[in-house]
Design an enzyme around this catalytic site. Sequence first.
Site, mmCIF file in Angstrom:
data_model
loop_
_atom_site.group_PDB
_atom_site.id
_atom_site.type_symbol
_atom_site.label_atom_id
_atom_site.label_comp_id
_atom_site.label_asym_id
_atom_site.label_seq_id
_atom_site.Cartn_x
_atom_site.Cartn_y
_atom_site.Cartn_z
ATOM 1 N N ASP A 176 -5.595 13.287 4.062
ATOM 2 C CA ASP A 176 -6.089 14.600 3.632
ATOM 3 C C ASP A 176 -7.405 14.450 2.874
ATOM 4 O OD1 ASP A 176 -5.039 13.535 1.326
ATOM 5 O OD2 ASP A 176 -3.699 15.207 0.868
ATOM 6 N N SER A 177 -7.858 13.197 2.697
ATOM 7 C CA SER A 177 -9.223 12.960 2.203
ATOM 8 C C SER A 177 -10.240 13.586 3.147
ATOM 9 C CB SER A 177 -9.479 11.456 2.051
ATOM 10 O OG SER A 177 -9.137 10.766 3.230
ATOM 11 N N ASP A 207 -1.332 12.343 7.341
ATOM 12 C CA ASP A 207 -0.977 12.783 5.994
ATOM 13 C C ASP A 207 -0.349 14.174 6.013
ATOM 14 O OD1 ASP A 207 -1.118 11.581 3.536
ATOM 15 O OD2 ASP A 207 -3.273 11.898 3.269
ATOM 16 N N LYS A 214 2.690 10.500 6.174
ATOM 17 C CA LYS A 214 2.602 9.998 4.801
ATOM 18 C C LYS A 214 2.709 11.178 3.837
ATOM 19 C CE LYS A 214 -1.388 8.644 2.696
ATOM 20 N NZ LYS A 214 -1.385 9.536 1.504
ATOM 21 N N GLU A 271 2.967 12.140 -0.631
ATOM 22 C CA GLU A 271 2.768 11.631 -1.987
ATOM 23 C C GLU A 271 3.991 11.908 -2.865
ATOM 24 O OE1 GLU A 271 -0.856 13.209 -3.650
ATOM 25 O OE2 GLU A 271 -2.057 12.530 -1.940
ATOM 26 N N GLU A 309 -1.815 3.614 -4.997
ATOM 27 C CA GLU A 309 -3.200 3.977 -5.307
ATOM 28 C C GLU A 309 -3.420 4.003 -6.813
ATOM 29 O OE1 GLU A 309 -4.723 7.498 -3.378
ATOM 30 O OE2 GLU A 309 -6.614 7.388 -4.492
HETATM 31 O O1 KIV Z 1 -6.018 10.813 2.110
HETATM 32 C C1 KIV Z 1 -6.309 9.603 2.047
HETATM 33 O O2 KIV Z 1 -7.340 9.153 2.555
HETATM 34 C C2 KIV Z 1 -5.379 8.717 1.372
HETATM 35 C C3 KIV Z 1 -5.777 7.287 1.209
HETATM 36 C C4 KIV Z 1 -6.854 7.148 0.212
HETATM 37 C C5 KIV Z 1 -4.626 6.415 0.921
HETATM 38 O O3 KIV Z 1 -4.349 9.138 0.964
#
Ligand code: KIV
Length: 278
Positions: free
Chosen positions: A45-46, A84, A114, A116, A183
């Site tokens: 989600d970056s 994500d 993924k 969090e 992280e």
């Molecule tokens: O969203 C992302 O890019 C991440 C990584 C930095 C692990 O969660």
Amino acid sequence: MPRFSVLDLQQKKADNQRIVMITCYDATMARLVDKAGIDMVLVGDSLGMVVQGLHDTLPVTLDDVIYHTRAVGRVLQTAHLVADLPFMTYQTSPEQALTSSGRVIKETNAQSVKLEGGERSAAAVQKIVEAGIPVVGHVGLTPQSVHTMGGFKVQGRDDESARRVVNDALAIEQAGAFCLVLEGVPVDVASEITTRLSIPTIGIGAGVDCDGQVLVCTDLLGMNLSFQPKFVKRYARLEETITDAFKAYADEVRQGVFPAVEHSFTRKTPRAIPKIYG
Ligand code: KIV
């Protein structure tokens, strides 16, 4: 070669081989990541910051992640593909987490999702895993909790906070995750977690002892040289390379150097173009 499975990745920990993960958001980059032999690709989600120009990941939607994961998944041949789950697509209930994960798996080529959070996300992880969808956990600095953390701050610096991060990691393994991103945690906290877990840990700002490493692709490529967090190493300075190329292109177009004859098409038999009207 088929894409790496969760078993292949877990075997790497057993064989003491480091796992290399990179974020990726489009087909062009995915092709190059695969060519470089990277093990895992995360459509993170970056993408909110990297692609959409946002300040944090909070506004990113499930549709955004699905759109980018489909683009990456169309070309990825060997790397394991993780997508994500964005903010508020799994926090409401384990059922919501499963519905969101199901959409990702059915509508993209991703092999796992993924999410969090530690203890508070354990029930969601368990629900998703029970439905047959592999899950990557993510503890320590969890960017979707930016407002709770008071910023993007390293977690686990004092004893109480370190204990919380370790417990979070154990809870996510216990819930059935096959892999865990750590992280923004001190090196000894990441080291202790890596020793205590049987699943691989993937670090970002988590020191030298994790089972693998992840970086955001544009960070390691140096595509924004004004952004240099401590945990990033740049392997290129593409900001300079790309802006130099754009400037050279602009100069040549303005000077009439490009396009040249060799970039132009000709007709089979050049002659006066017949007039149809008039
Ligand atoms: O969203 C992302 O890019 C991440 C990584 C930095 C692990 O969660």
